[in-house]
Design a protein around this motif. Structure first.
Motif: not given
Lengths: 242, 618
Positions: B321, B324, B326-327, B520-521
């Motif tokens: 899966e 995120a 973001y890092i 969406a992710l």
């Protein structure tokens, strides 16, 4: 920890670097809806998307999930712009179509002005129809309780939390943490005559020696004793009579 | 010879291999790519061995036989190339082999019936590099494929392999990164992120452990660029990864290959083992003191595992899966360590860039997209297959020159690029140069390089429905917009193609597209709206025809079409009536037939079998 300042909806707040936007907002009384995130569960969050906010940083804007976006110096967050509202309403409408029976979703959607989903609805009476497949229950089970009795299985619209093969799990201790953490109350936990039923499995409950109320599954006591070395007699009484 | 312990030894080893080559030995190259093997190339190679064994003794024919990777012209397989003349024979069967040996190998003549024939002009072309399909190509990533035996490390070294690595090991790691930056190489997996920038970010992060990874989880329908490289030139990928690892300071690499690619897994495994034996992988590579090894991870077949964060979760043994980003992965990737993940084709380019220099590579392509790109050209073109061309070539050149135009002389309508979450570009924009930026601007994307050509018989609403359906199946289900939004989009598209569409449907589709794009992710979800968005953008009239007039202009959507028989053209041959599964075609012999529309299931069999083109769709 390094302190930084972050702007949320025009106000400046001080926060520890890398705290998530949602925590900073909550501490300062700013409402951002949230479902799949729990502050005590490290890898929760990021899936339901209702907490999307605008993050402005380095001359760039994008929508990010407040529950796992780390605050850094120079970040400006906007939680209530037309874009945020539009996307938030869209997501809540999808959730409303998925779980029309969920009061939590209905209320949250109504707050954003969404009362009816225009899409084909998933109709049904079972608990599945309150589940938004956010996965918080599985994170709680693995990371807080530490037993890995449930996991997200399948993919796409059929994804759901389940025990292996939907059979009673060997490792489940019946603690019910998954049910308590579930944002929509989708996990059924039933108790009758000193027996708790959850995830297709019956658990014998320990009764309080003072009030006689069955209050904790024996399997959970076994687990805690094994994990912490706590004296078993501690569990003879319920928290109210200790 | 065992381990090669220094750069000088590698040079000497290559010279020794070169000295052993018999310069005038005629050689047949039999394609052992997946497509040709499926068409029986193994039997063809065996037939050559047989014939040589029989005849070699009598007439002293000396012939080398080599099995190679994919030549890309798979629909014409099994392919056989005769060297040194460079004659290409198509669709070769074992029974053709004695004739090829007799005529071409011994007699030096061409077997005309086996050579390429242009479908438009009828012209026959025997020489490999003169065939239009190959003539316009420029092969860098595919440089060795079809000429070397992928299971032989000697063949690779002889062709100049591992010279890029040898050069890299004499350079400082930061200079390698600078070279890759200057080359302008961008990630071939789809997003087109500058490769050198990615490497530099990874190298800059403080960490005891770093990983380099290769994404071989190619899953776009009809795309097989990466498979072909892994099967046909596995050492190019391995060499690229060693160079990358040396540049960023990594000692462990992973190649993630989908398990549906057994030949790629096999050839990569053979190549890794051979590289270890030669000391090109493992401890103290070429005596440089640098150590690095590679492990193959086989993927379980989820499309989403081609997404970088999902791929890393999958390698770790978790459910594939996305998370995120973001890092970024270059900070915290595999096992939370700094990780460089590049696509197969990107890695295969690296050794050549180091060997020939950034200026050489940057001299090809466009302003923002340098070098070449491999495309799998499929759909309604005459020549389908795998092609490598310089960035900036126009869609029209690709379709008309290399693809040989549209099948059956039909009208060229659109191309779909970038895989299932790419978009459709109409014929009127076909002069658009193909590069990362122009495709994105046109509402599609480069993706991994799938190009599906569509003709006038293609319904664009149906195309959008097909790709949305694919994405519904492949959504991992983690985030709400993708999991619950895509099925609703499919509902709306189904309604439109079945005649239940309203203006409201179109508006809701656009709303859902907006929701996916913003909400969406991962990359799968944020680009999942492209098939719908791009078809609405360029073919809105087709949507409106379905909605307002309840008509499918291309005659594809079953609920909106009717079949009838043109009494003028029908000869009453009864062929349609015999083949109709509903037995709803009636008529007397030699008199025009009639279709009972109320019972017709619009399967199209009558149209397919009619020798007089008398069946009409409206």
């Amino acid at each position: 920890m390094e302190k930084i300042s972050v702007i949320i909806d025009g106000k400046v707040f001080e926060a520890e670097k890398d705290t998530c936007v949602l925590e900073v907002a909550r501490r300062n009384g700013i409402y951002i809806p949230s479902l799949c995130y729990h502050g005590e569960v490290p890898s929760s969050g990021g899936s339901c998307r209702v907490c999307l906010v605008e993050a402005h940083q380095g001359g760039r804007m994008r929508l990010v999930t407040a529950c796992n976006y780390p605050v850094r110096q120079g970040l400006e967050v906007k939680t209530d712009t037309p874009l945020v509202q539009r996307i938030r309403r869209g997501i809540l409408e999808l959730l409303l179509a998925r779980v029309p029976n969920s009061e939590v979703i209905r209320e949250m959607a109504a707050k954003e002005g969404v009362t009816e989903a225009r899409f084909r609805k998933d109709e049904g009476e079972s608990e599945r129809y309150k589940c938004i497949a956010c996965g918080l229950c599985t994170h709680v089970c693995a990371e807080v309780v530490g037993v890995h009795a449930i996991a997200m299985v399948g993919r796409g619209a059929d994804k759901k939390p389940a025990t292996p093969y939907d059979k009673p799990s060997d490792v489940c201790i019946g603690c019910g943490a998954c049910a308590y953490a579930c944002p929509t109350g989708a996990i059924q936990l039933k108790e009758k005559d000193g027996i708790r039923r959850i995830w297709h499995k019956d658990f014998e409950m320990v009764r309080c020696s003072v009030c006689g109320v069955p209050y904790i599954p024996k399997a959970q006591v076994d687990w805690i004793v094994k994990r912490t070395g706590k004296d078993r007699s501690f569990f003879d009484r319920c928290p109210d009579h200790r | 010879m065992g381990t090669i312990n220094s750069i000088e030894e590698l040079d000497r080893y290559r010279q020794k291999l070169a000295a052993a080559v018999k310069p005038n030995l005629p050689t047949v190259l039999v394609c052992f790519g997946t497509g040709c093997q499926a068409n029986g190339s193994r039997l063809v190679a065996e037939a050559f061995t047989e014939v040589i064994k029989e005849q070699g003794l009598q007439v002293n024919v000396n012939l080398g036989i080599k099995t190679t990777g994919c030549h890309g012209f798979c629909e014409n397989g099994p392919l056989v190339v005769l060297r040194p003349q460079d004659i290409l024979y198509l669709k070769v069967k074992p029974e053709d082999v004695p004739e090829i040996v007799e005529e071409s190998v011994k007699g030096g003549r061409i077997v005309q019936r086996l050579v390429y024939q242009d479908k438009v002009t009828g012209e026959q072309v025997a020489h490999y590099n003169e065939i239009p399909f190959y003539k316009h190509q420029l092969r860098i990533a595919l440089r060795h494929i079809g000429t070397i035996d992928p299971t032989s490390i000697d063949d690779y070294i002889l062709a100049g392999g591992y010279a890029g690595l040898a050069k890299a090991l004499t350079m400082r790691p930061e200079d390698i990164i600078t070279e890759v930056e200057r080359s302008g190489l961008r990630g071939r997996g789809g997003a087109g992120f500058p490769t050198g920038t990615k490497w530099r970010s990874c190298a800059a992060v403080q960490s005891d452990v770093r990983y380099v990874m290769c994404n071989g989880d190619e899953g776009d329908p009809g795309a097989f660029m990466d498979r072909s490289i892994m099967e046909g030139d596995p050492h190019a990928v391995i060499e690229g990864m060693i160079i990358g690892a040396y540049a960023v300071g990594s000692h462990q690499g992973y190649i993630y290959v989908r398990d549906e690619y057994p030949l790629a897994v096999r050839n990569l495994s053979i190549a890794i083992e051979a590289a270890r034996e030669k000391g090109l992988l493992g401890k103290n590579i070429l005596g440089s003191g640098f150590s690095f090894d590679i492990k193959i991870i086989r993927g379980g077949g989820a499309f989403v595992c081609g997404e970088s964060s999902a791929l890393m979760r999958s390698v770790e043994g978790n459910v594939g899966e996305p998370r995120a980003k973001y890092i970024r992965s270059v900070e915290r990737g595999l096992y939370n360590k700094p990780t460089v993940l590049n696509n197969v084709e990107t890695w295969a380019n690296v050794p050549e860039i180091i060997l020939k220099g950034a200026d050489w590579y940057a001299s090809m392509g466009t302003e923002g997209s340098k070098g070449t790109k491999v495309f799998s050209l499929v759909g309604k073109v005459n020549n389908t297959g795998l092609v490598e061309v310089p960035m900036g070539i126009s869609i029209r050149e690709l379709v008309e020159n290399i693809g040989g135009g549209i099948q059956g002389g039909k009208k060229f309508k659109a191309v779909q690029t970038g895989g299932p979450s790419g978009g459709c570009i109409p014929e009127r924009l076909a002069d658009l140069p193909i590069d990362f930026d122009s495709l994105t601007k046109a509402g599609s994307m480069m993706g991994s390089g799938g190009i599906i050509v569509m003709d006038e018989d293609t319904c664009m609403v149906d195309v959008a429905k097909y790709f949305t359906g694919f994405l519904v199946e492949e959504s991992c289900g983690k985030c709400t917009p993708c999991r619950d939004g895509l099925p609703r989009m499919l509902d709306l598209l189904t309604d439109i193609t079945e005649g239940r569409g309203t203006e409201e449907h179109l508006a809701m589709l656009e709303e859902l597209c907006d929701l996916l794009t913003w909400g969406a992710l991962c990359g799968l979800g944020t680009s999942a709206a492209n098939p719908v968005l791009s078809t609405i953008r360029y073919f809105r009239d087709e949507y409106e025809a379905h909605i307002k007039d309840k008509k499918c202009p291309a005659g594809v959507c079953k609920a909106l079409i009717t079949y009838s028989i043109d009494p003028e053209a029908c000869t009453g041959c009864r062929l349609c009536a015999k083949n109709c599964p509903q037995t709803c075609i009636t008529g007397e012999r030699k008199k025009p037939h009639v279709i009972d529309v109320s019972r017709c299931i619009r399967c199209g069999v009558c149209k397919d079998v009619c020798p007089y083109d008398a069946v009409r769709v409206s």
